[in-house]
Design a protein around this motif. Structure first.
Motif, PDB file in Angstrom:
ATOM      1  N   CYS A 112       0.753  -1.113  -0.095  1.00  0.00           N
ATOM      2  CA  CYS A 112       0.220  -0.061  -0.099  1.00  0.00           C
ATOM      3  C   CYS A 112       0.682   1.308   0.262  1.00  0.00           C
ATOM      4  O   CYS A 112       0.506   2.517  -0.459  1.00  0.00           O
ATOM      5  N   LEU A 113       2.161   1.014   0.453  1.00  0.00           N
ATOM      6  CA  LEU A 113       3.076   2.427   0.746  1.00  0.00           C
ATOM      7  C   LEU A 113       3.523   2.903  -0.670  1.00  0.00           C
ATOM      8  O   LEU A 113       4.040   3.852  -0.832  1.00  0.00           O
ATOM      9  N   GLN A 114       3.496   1.775  -1.744  1.00  0.00           N
ATOM     10  CA  GLN A 114       4.237   2.253  -2.919  1.00  0.00           C
ATOM     11  C   GLN A 114       3.663   3.722  -3.582  1.00  0.00           C
ATOM     12  O   GLN A 114       4.086   4.320  -4.244  1.00  0.00           O
ATOM     13  N   TYR A 115       2.216   3.426  -3.248  1.00  0.00           N
ATOM     14  CA  TYR A 115       1.641   4.777  -3.950  1.00  0.00           C
ATOM     15  C   TYR A 115       2.263   6.118  -3.109  1.00  0.00           C
ATOM     16  O   TYR A 115       2.258   7.193  -3.888  1.00  0.00           O
ATOM     17  N   CYS A 151       0.411   6.108  -9.700  1.00  0.00           N
ATOM     18  CA  CYS A 151      -0.230   4.836 -10.395  1.00  0.00           C
ATOM     19  C   CYS A 151       0.681   4.015 -11.120  1.00  0.00           C
ATOM     20  O   CYS A 151       0.511   2.872 -11.258  1.00  0.00           O
ATOM     21  N   TRP A 152       1.481   4.772 -11.734  1.00  0.00           N
ATOM     22  CA  TRP A 152       2.630   4.071 -12.615  1.00  0.00           C
ATOM     23  C   TRP A 152       3.399   3.282 -11.781  1.00  0.00           C
ATOM     24  O   TRP A 152       3.831   1.980 -12.169  1.00  0.00           O
ATOM     25  N   ALA A 153       3.897   3.723 -10.469  1.00  0.00           N
ATOM     26  CA  ALA A 153       4.833   2.868  -9.526  1.00  0.00           C
ATOM     27  C   ALA A 153       3.842   1.697  -9.146  1.00  0.00           C
ATOM     28  O   ALA A 153       4.628   0.880  -9.026  1.00  0.00           O
ATOM     29  N   MET A 154       2.779   1.825  -8.694  1.00  0.00           N
ATOM     30  CA  MET A 154       1.950   0.853  -8.313  1.00  0.00           C
ATOM     31  C   MET A 154       1.783  -0.311  -9.368  1.00  0.00           C
ATOM     32  O   MET A 154       2.155  -1.395  -8.964  1.00  0.00           O
TER      33      MET A 154
END
Length: 316
Positions: free
Chosen positions: A127-130, A140-143
């Motif tokens: 969840c922290l990637q966002y 969003c791209w990173a997620m």
């Protein structure tokens, strides 16, 4: 959240030695993974499988923020991805399946600086990637990149993300959503009685989707179940009524409460599929109590088996 900001600020000083652009990151993501070859075939337990080409996989994200979703934020301020799903659409059968991914799944995360450039990778909850990026399309791209990596390089064709306020907004734009309570949820609202069909409007919809008791171990599991029930009921409402196309309904909030890289045509197609709600899959693994927060650890073998079942066919 403060810890995230502090981490990002400290890591800025490491940028001279570790920074690289997202473009370079995308190139590295194309390198063959241990389980999936460039031609989309994999070897597993003595058999060869190939990726099904009739599937379109959409990443659905629910972000725990009430601020405009497309703004640029300092790393740590964009919110966390509380709801993470893969909607897999079979273009031949017009059926959709859902793979629900636990927000607390432990995995490798990329941390970005204030300009959206890569700094370093750390282990943490998915969840922290966002939050570890600067919000909007960049987060969003990173997620999308991190979820693909978690799923052994699975192709993800697009994303759709919405923040907290969008739940009641879209819910009410559809005239409300009917949910038959699959179990006793009266601890959330007195009207959420098992077996009763409740018409959700306004804050009631948000309460159904978002509530969890943070003092109860693994309470996120019950919320994940309700998220699936709600999303599929919302799509069913679109299919069974004479509402206008999905894009026309949500377009006033695109860029504020919602963000997506799907075209209007692709968005409208989402409501043309029958979602197999009795075949929802969950990322296999085990929840454990970490030093501070709950941590979900994936069963790697079981995950590979599940991905083959959902997304591959055996090469005879």
């Amino acid at each position: 959240m403060v810890l995230i900001v502090c981490l990002a600020a400290v890591l800025v000083f490491l940028k001279k030695n570790t920074t690289q652009s997202q473009a370079d990151d995308e190139l590295s993501a194309e390198v063959e993974t241990p389980s999936q070859a460039i031609d989309n075939t994999i070897e597993w337990k003595g058999k060869t499988y190939t990726l099904r080409t009739n599937l379109t996989n959409i990443l659905f994200l629910g972000i725990d923020s009430t601020d405009p979703i497309e703004n640029t934020y300092a790393p740590g301020d964009a919110g966390q991805a509380d709801c993470i799903m893969i909607l897999s659409l079979d273009e031949d059968t017009k059926e959709g399946t859902i793979l629900q991914i636990n927000r607390n799944t432990m995995t490798s995360l990329d941390v970005y600086d204030y300009g959206g450039d890569y700094l370093i990778s750390v282990d943490g909850q998915l969840c922290l990637q966002y939050a570890y990026d600067i919000g909007g399309q960049s987060s969003c791209w990173a997620m999308k990149k991190t979820v693909s990596s978690l799923l052994y390089g699975l192709d993800i064709d697009g994303y759709f993300a919405m923040e907290v306020d969008a739940i009641s907004t879209i819910n009410d734009a559809l005239g409300g959503i009917d949910i038959t309570m699959s179990e006793d949820y009266t601890y959330i609202d007195p009207g959420f009685i098992e077996g009763e069909t409740v018409h959700l409007e306004g804050d009631l919809a948000e309460r159904f989707v978002r509530y969890r008791d943070t003092e109860e171990f693994n309470s996120v599991e019950g919320r994940m179940k309700r998220q699936v029930e709600y999303i599929t009921a919302m799509i069913s409402t679109l299919r069974q009524s004479e509402h206008e196309a999905l894009y026309d309904i949500i377009s006033p909030w695109l860029g504020s409460d919602l963000i997506t890289d799907l075209t209007a045509e692709e968005l409208n197609a989402l409501s043309s599929y029958t979602y197999l709600t009795d075949e929802v899959q969950y990322l296999p693994g085990e929840m454990r109590q970490g030093e501070v927060y709950e941590e979900y650890y994936v069963d790697e073998d079981a995950l590979q088996d599940l991905l083959i079942e959902l997304f591959y066919t055996e090469v005879k």
